[in-house]
Design an enzyme around this catalytic site. Structure first.
Site, PDB file in Angstrom:
ATOM      1  N   HIS A 285      -7.877  -0.529   6.710  1.00 16.04           N
ATOM      2  CA  HIS A 285      -8.186  -1.803   7.359  1.00 16.04           C
ATOM      3  C   HIS A 285      -8.882  -2.724   6.367  1.00 16.04           C
ATOM      4  O   HIS A 285      -9.818  -2.286   5.682  1.00 16.04           O
ATOM      5  CB  HIS A 285      -9.081  -1.573   8.584  1.00 16.04           C
ATOM      6  CG  HIS A 285      -9.399  -2.817   9.353  1.00 16.04           C
ATOM      7  ND1 HIS A 285      -8.426  -3.608   9.912  1.00 16.04           N
ATOM      8  CD2 HIS A 285     -10.590  -3.412   9.652  1.00 16.04           C
ATOM      9  CE1 HIS A 285      -8.989  -4.648  10.502  1.00 16.04           C
ATOM     10  NE2 HIS A 285     -10.300  -4.559  10.363  1.00 16.04           N
TER      11      HIS A 285
ATOM     12  N   ASN B 158       0.834  -1.212   0.000  1.00 20.06           N
ATOM     13  CA  ASN B 158       0.000   0.000   0.000  1.00 20.06           C
ATOM     14  C   ASN B 158       0.864   1.255   0.000  1.00 20.06           C
ATOM     15  O   ASN B 158       0.516   2.249  -0.654  1.00 20.06           O
ATOM     16  CB  ASN B 158      -0.952  -0.010   1.186  1.00 20.06           C
ATOM     17  CG  ASN B 158      -2.122  -0.946   0.962  1.00 20.06           C
ATOM     18  OD1 ASN B 158      -3.058  -0.615   0.250  1.00 20.06           O
ATOM     19  ND2 ASN B 158      -2.042  -2.122   1.542  1.00 20.06           N
TER      20      ASN B 158
ATOM     21  N   LEU C  83      -2.423   2.694  18.605  1.00 25.38           N
ATOM     22  CA  LEU C  83      -1.861   3.968  19.027  1.00 25.38           C
ATOM     23  C   LEU C  83      -2.696   4.596  20.134  1.00 25.38           C
ATOM     24  O   LEU C  83      -3.935   4.531  20.119  1.00 25.38           O
ATOM     25  CB  LEU C  83      -1.775   4.930  17.830  1.00 25.38           C
ATOM     26  CG  LEU C  83      -0.794   4.505  16.732  1.00 25.38           C
ATOM     27  CD1 LEU C  83      -1.008   5.335  15.476  1.00 25.38           C
ATOM     28  CD2 LEU C  83       0.653   4.630  17.222  1.00 25.38           C
TER      29      LEU C  83
END
Ligand SMILES: Nc1nc2c(c(=O)[nH]1)N[C@@H](CN(C=O)c1ccc(C(=O)N[C@@H](CCC(=O)O)C(=O)O)cc1)CN2
Ligand code: GAR
Length: 205
Positions: free
Chosen positions: A116, A21, A100
């Protein structure tokens, strides 16, 4: 027409693995399909192939590894300091495999997005493609999907959805053929979503 370098959206990409990606974003920037440039790639894993992709593209890359006795929040604060040093307009989590905390997110309000490999509200966490494939084998689903969402807080995969796309699961799919189909959709969806954000950034005083 060339985009003035200063006008381009500054992107820092966080990665943990292969980086396909990341490569899609790098290629889109290089080919002028994104009015942006990746100013740095940061990984928590020194062996991530994504770091080699960054180097091949001439993009600065940094490994920020967690220290043995370091808390999640202390690590996140240190990570944020490194990322902030590159002055990002946008932080893209592209296969970043750590949850995070606000000790990172608080530095970049409304500027962190995550990719996702599942539809909104489905299969949160890791190994979503494999889990979708097993559910298909069990006759529990015939499709999965991908989404790009904002990461405003410490919730996982539940931030405001920016874009989503369905991915069919075929009866003869192997995990590899399904993963290949999912990744192809991801590459397009991530670039298209960033393009939309770049346009918004450039039009926002
Ligand atoms: N605050 C948030 N942080 C992150 C999100 C998020 O939605 N909110 N998305 C993740 C990416 N991701 C799913 O899209 C995800 C990645 C990893 C995990 C996870 O459980 N990680 C473990 C470590 C797993 C490992 O090291 O292999 C952990 O952090 O303890 C869940 C979801 C990026 N960050
Ligand atoms: N929960 C987060 C998650 O699973 N992210 C997924 O990691 C892969 C990274 O691939 P890449 O390294 O080839 O871009 C992608 O499928 C991405 O959606």
């Amino acid at each position: 027409m060339a985009t003035h370098p200063d006008a381009r959206t500054r992107i820092v990409v966080l990665v943990s693995g292969n980086g396909s990606n990341l490569q899609a974003v790098l290629d889109a920037c290089d080919e002028g399909r994104l009015p942006a440039h990746v100013v740095a790639v940061v990984s928590n894993r020194s062996g991530a192939f994504a770091l080699e992709r960054a180097a091949a593209a001439g993009v600065p890359s940094v490994h920020v590894g967690k220290h043995a006795d370091e808390s999640r929040r202390d690590y996140d604060a240190r990570l944020a300091d490194v990322v902030a040093g590159f002055g990002p307009d946008l932080v893209v989590l592209a296969g970043w495999m750590r949850i995070l905390t606000s000790d990172f997110l608080g530095w970049f309000p409304n500027r962190v997005i995550n990719l996702h490999p599942a539809r909104p509200g489905e299969l949160p966490g890791v190994n979503a493609i494999e889990r979708a494939w097993h559910e298909a084998l069990a006759g529990e689903r015939t499709a999965t999907g991908v989404m790009v969402h904002l990461v405003p807080d410490e919730g996982v995969d539940d931030g405001p959805v920016l874009a989503t796309a369905d991915v069919p699961i075929r009866p003869d799919d192997t995990l590899d053929t399904l993963a290949e189909r999912v990744h192809a959709v991801e590459h397009r969806l991530l670039v298209d979503t960033i393009a939309t954000l770049c346009h918004h950034t450039s039009n926002t005083p």
